[in-house]
Design a protein around this motif. Structure first.
Motif, PDB file in Angstrom:
ATOM      1  N   MET A  89     -95.593 -23.615  10.980  1.00  0.00           N
ATOM      2  CA  MET A  89     -96.254 -22.399  10.535  1.00  0.00           C
ATOM      3  C   MET A  89     -95.396 -21.197  10.934  1.00  0.00           C
ATOM      4  O   MET A  89     -95.043 -21.024  12.094  1.00  0.00           O
ATOM      5  CB  MET A  89     -97.643 -22.287  11.184  1.00  0.00           C
ATOM      6  CG  MET A  89     -98.391 -21.025  10.811  1.00  0.00           C
ATOM      7  SD  MET A  89    -100.035 -20.942  11.555  1.00  0.00           S
ATOM      8  CE  MET A  89     -99.631 -20.641  13.262  1.00  0.00           C
ATOM      9  N   SER A  90     -95.054 -20.392   9.955  1.00  0.00           N
ATOM     10  CA  SER A  90     -94.250 -19.200  10.225  1.00  0.00           C
ATOM     11  C   SER A  90     -95.137 -18.070  10.727  1.00  0.00           C
ATOM     12  O   SER A  90     -96.178 -17.780  10.146  1.00  0.00           O
ATOM     13  CB  SER A  90     -93.528 -18.756   8.950  1.00  0.00           C
ATOM     14  OG  SER A  90     -92.874 -17.535   9.164  1.00  0.00           O
ATOM     15  N   ARG A  91     -94.715 -17.475  11.813  1.00  0.00           N
ATOM     16  CA  ARG A  91     -95.444 -16.305  12.322  1.00  0.00           C
ATOM     17  C   ARG A  91     -94.494 -15.111  12.268  1.00  0.00           C
ATOM     18  O   ARG A  91     -94.122 -14.532  13.271  1.00  0.00           O
ATOM     19  CB  ARG A  91     -95.957 -16.563  13.721  1.00  0.00           C
ATOM     20  CG  ARG A  91     -96.972 -17.706  13.765  1.00  0.00           C
ATOM     21  CD  ARG A  91     -97.794 -17.679  15.011  1.00  0.00           C
ATOM     22  NE  ARG A  91     -96.986 -17.815  16.209  1.00  0.00           N
ATOM     23  CZ  ARG A  91     -97.436 -17.569  17.444  1.00  0.00           C
ATOM     24  NH1 ARG A  91     -98.666 -17.157  17.634  1.00  0.00           N
ATOM     25  NH2 ARG A  91     -96.652 -17.744  18.499  1.00  0.00           N
ATOM     26  N   LYS A  92     -94.138 -14.783  11.042  1.00  0.00           N
ATOM     27  CA  LYS A  92     -93.195 -13.713  10.772  1.00  0.00           C
ATOM     28  C   LYS A  92     -93.834 -12.733   9.811  1.00  0.00           C
ATOM     29  O   LYS A  92     -94.558 -13.143   8.900  1.00  0.00           O
ATOM     30  CB  LYS A  92     -91.915 -14.300  10.175  1.00  0.00           C
ATOM     31  CG  LYS A  92     -90.794 -13.313   9.967  1.00  0.00           C
ATOM     32  CD  LYS A  92     -89.535 -14.040   9.517  1.00  0.00           C
ATOM     33  CE  LYS A  92     -88.393 -13.067   9.291  1.00  0.00           C
ATOM     34  NZ  LYS A  92     -87.158 -13.766   8.881  1.00  0.00           N
ATOM     35  N   ALA A  93     -93.598 -11.451  10.025  1.00  0.00           N
ATOM     36  CA  ALA A  93     -94.182 -10.432   9.151  1.00  0.00           C
ATOM     37  C   ALA A  93     -93.163  -9.334   8.899  1.00  0.00           C
ATOM     38  O   ALA A  93     -92.362  -8.996   9.768  1.00  0.00           O
ATOM     39  CB  ALA A  93     -95.442  -9.844   9.777  1.00  0.00           C
ATOM     40  N   GLU A  94     -93.229  -8.791   7.695  1.00  0.00           N
ATOM     41  CA  GLU A  94     -92.436  -7.620   7.333  1.00  0.00           C
ATOM     42  C   GLU A  94     -93.391  -6.531   6.876  1.00  0.00           C
ATOM     43  O   GLU A  94     -94.283  -6.782   6.056  1.00  0.00           O
ATOM     44  CB  GLU A  94     -91.442  -7.944   6.219  1.00  0.00           C
ATOM     45  CG  GLU A  94     -90.624  -6.736   5.785  1.00  0.00           C
ATOM     46  CD  GLU A  94     -89.615  -7.068   4.695  1.00  0.00           C
ATOM     47  OE1 GLU A  94     -88.737  -6.227   4.433  1.00  0.00           O
ATOM     48  OE2 GLU A  94     -89.709  -8.160   4.098  1.00  0.00           O
ATOM     49  N   VAL A  95     -93.214  -5.334   7.401  1.00  0.00           N
ATOM     50  CA  VAL A  95     -94.052  -4.201   7.026  1.00  0.00           C
ATOM     51  C   VAL A  95     -93.147  -3.012   6.718  1.00  0.00           C
ATOM     52  O   VAL A  95     -92.213  -2.721   7.471  1.00  0.00           O
ATOM     53  CB  VAL A  95     -95.049  -3.818   8.145  1.00  0.00           C
ATOM     54  CG1 VAL A  95     -95.886  -2.610   7.738  1.00  0.00           C
ATOM     55  CG2 VAL A  95     -95.954  -4.999   8.487  1.00  0.00           C
ATOM     56  N   ILE A  96     -93.437  -2.339   5.613  1.00  0.00           N
ATOM     57  CA  ILE A  96     -92.670  -1.163   5.195  1.00  0.00           C
ATOM     58  C   ILE A  96     -93.622   0.019   5.065  1.00  0.00           C
ATOM     59  O   ILE A  96     -94.716  -0.107   4.508  1.00  0.00           O
ATOM     60  CB  ILE A  96     -91.936  -1.419   3.867  1.00  0.00           C
ATOM     61  CG1 ILE A  96     -90.896  -2.528   4.045  1.00  0.00           C
ATOM     62  CG2 ILE A  96     -91.284  -0.137   3.349  1.00  0.00           C
ATOM     63  CD1 ILE A  96     -90.249  -2.991   2.762  1.00  0.00           C
ATOM     64  N   ARG A  97     -93.221   1.145   5.602  1.00  0.00           N
ATOM     65  CA  ARG A  97     -93.994   2.390   5.494  1.00  0.00           C
ATOM     66  C   ARG A  97     -93.041   3.464   4.979  1.00  0.00           C
ATOM     67  O   ARG A  97     -91.989   3.699   5.561  1.00  0.00           O
ATOM     68  CB  ARG A  97     -94.573   2.774   6.847  1.00  0.00           C
ATOM     69  CG  ARG A  97     -95.346   4.086   6.880  1.00  0.00           C
ATOM     70  CD  ARG A  97     -95.809   4.386   8.312  1.00  0.00           C
ATOM     71  NE  ARG A  97     -96.422   5.683   8.461  1.00  0.00           N
ATOM     72  CZ  ARG A  97     -97.718   5.925   8.364  1.00  0.00           C
ATOM     73  NH1 ARG A  97     -98.559   4.921   8.097  1.00  0.00           N
ATOM     74  NH2 ARG A  97     -98.204   7.144   8.532  1.00  0.00           N
ATOM     75  N   ASP A  98     -93.437   4.129   3.894  1.00  0.00           N
ATOM     76  CA  ASP A  98     -92.594   5.145   3.280  1.00  0.00           C
ATOM     77  C   ASP A  98     -93.440   6.386   3.034  1.00  0.00           C
ATOM     78  O   ASP A  98     -94.328   6.389   2.184  1.00  0.00           O
ATOM     79  CB  ASP A  98     -92.014   4.609   1.966  1.00  0.00           C
ATOM     80  CG  ASP A  98     -90.936   5.504   1.384  1.00  0.00           C
ATOM     81  OD1 ASP A  98     -90.804   6.672   1.831  1.00  0.00           O
ATOM     82  OD2 ASP A  98     -90.219   5.047   0.477  1.00  0.00           O
ATOM     83  N   THR A  99     -93.196   7.434   3.822  1.00  0.00           N
ATOM     84  CA  THR A  99     -93.931   8.695   3.680  1.00  0.00           C
ATOM     85  C   THR A  99     -92.927   9.841   3.582  1.00  0.00           C
ATOM     86  O   THR A  99     -91.718   9.643   3.665  1.00  0.00           O
ATOM     87  CB  THR A  99     -94.863   8.948   4.885  1.00  0.00           C
ATOM     88  OG1 THR A  99     -94.072   9.297   6.033  1.00  0.00           O
ATOM     89  CG2 THR A  99     -95.709   7.719   5.205  1.00  0.00           C
ATOM     90  N   LYS A 100     -93.437  11.048   3.467  1.00  0.00           N
ATOM     91  CA  LYS A 100     -92.556  12.222   3.435  1.00  0.00           C
ATOM     92  C   LYS A 100     -91.905  12.477   4.792  1.00  0.00           C
ATOM     93  O   LYS A 100     -90.910  13.192   4.883  1.00  0.00           O
ATOM     94  CB  LYS A 100     -93.347  13.454   3.000  1.00  0.00           C
ATOM     95  CG  LYS A 100     -93.802  13.417   1.552  1.00  0.00           C
ATOM     96  CD  LYS A 100     -94.578  14.667   1.189  1.00  0.00           C
ATOM     97  CE  LYS A 100     -95.025  14.621  -0.267  1.00  0.00           C
ATOM     98  NZ  LYS A 100     -95.824  15.821  -0.632  1.00  0.00           N
TER      99      LYS A 100
END
Length: 195
Positions: free
Chosen positions: A1-12
């Motif tokens: 089971m992979s316990r990997k995450a990618e999160v992207i946040r793009d604001t001003k």
């Protein structure tokens, strides 16, 4: 089971990408534009044995606030996603960690209920390009985005660098414990049957 995450946040204000693998070896690639913050996140990855990539473009011409707070938000989201359904994990973690003259306690619960508490008071206003008041903002953001209960007690204070480094390393060790598996746990560790 992979316990990997990618999160992207793009604001001003910021553009942030975080990739977190809870079952890594401590490999880190950190670029936030704030040298001391990079150092702290690198220590978090290495001492928690998490593989961590953090790429940030922030409005540092304003100050360090948005870069640090938003990175906390994104890292918290990555922790929450990577942990998944929490089945079989210990849920709680704690560590009393010495950093030269400093002694810091970190305790956390991946409860799904966010709460943050810290009694750390830094003797200086800055460490390199990082405002010390932002350390609290970072961990507050992490705790609320990850939906964790997170406490720090500064059992013995001292040099600001040592205090901050002790907090990041203690957090790493406590989180590593909380996300680790215990074969005796069936389902989630809760009398409610859910976390």
């Amino acid at each position: 089971m992979s316990r990997k995450a990618e999160v992207i946040r793009d604001t001003k204000e910021t553009k942030i990408r975080v990739v977190l693998d809870l079952d890594g070896t401590g490999e880190a690639q950190i670029h936030t534009g704030i040298g001391f913050f990079d150092h702290m996140l690198d220590g978090f990855a290495r001492h928690g044995l998490f593989d961590l990539t953090v790429d940030v473009e922030g409005d540092l011409e304003v100050d360090c606030h948005h870069t640090i707070e938003d990175t906390g938000i994104v890292l918290g989201e990555a922790i929450r996603k990577a942990v998944g359904d929490k089945k079989g994990i210990r849920r709680y973690g704690d560590r009393v960690l010495p950093m030269d003259e400093v002694l810091v306690l970190c305790a956390l619960d991946l409860s799904g209920r966010p709460y943050f508490c810290s009694d750390a008071v830094f003797p200086t206003e800055r460490i390199g390009e990082l405002d010390t008041e932002m350390i609290r903002e970072f961990f507050y953001a992490v705790s609320y985005s990850a939906a964790m209960n997170l406490h720090f007690c500064m059992l013995r204070d001292g040099n600001s660098h040592h205090m901050a480094e002790g907090m990041f390393k203690a957090f790493a060790k406590a989180l590593d414990e909380a996300v680790s598996f215990d074969e005796r746990i069936e389902g989630v560790l809760s009398t409610k049957g859910t976390i």
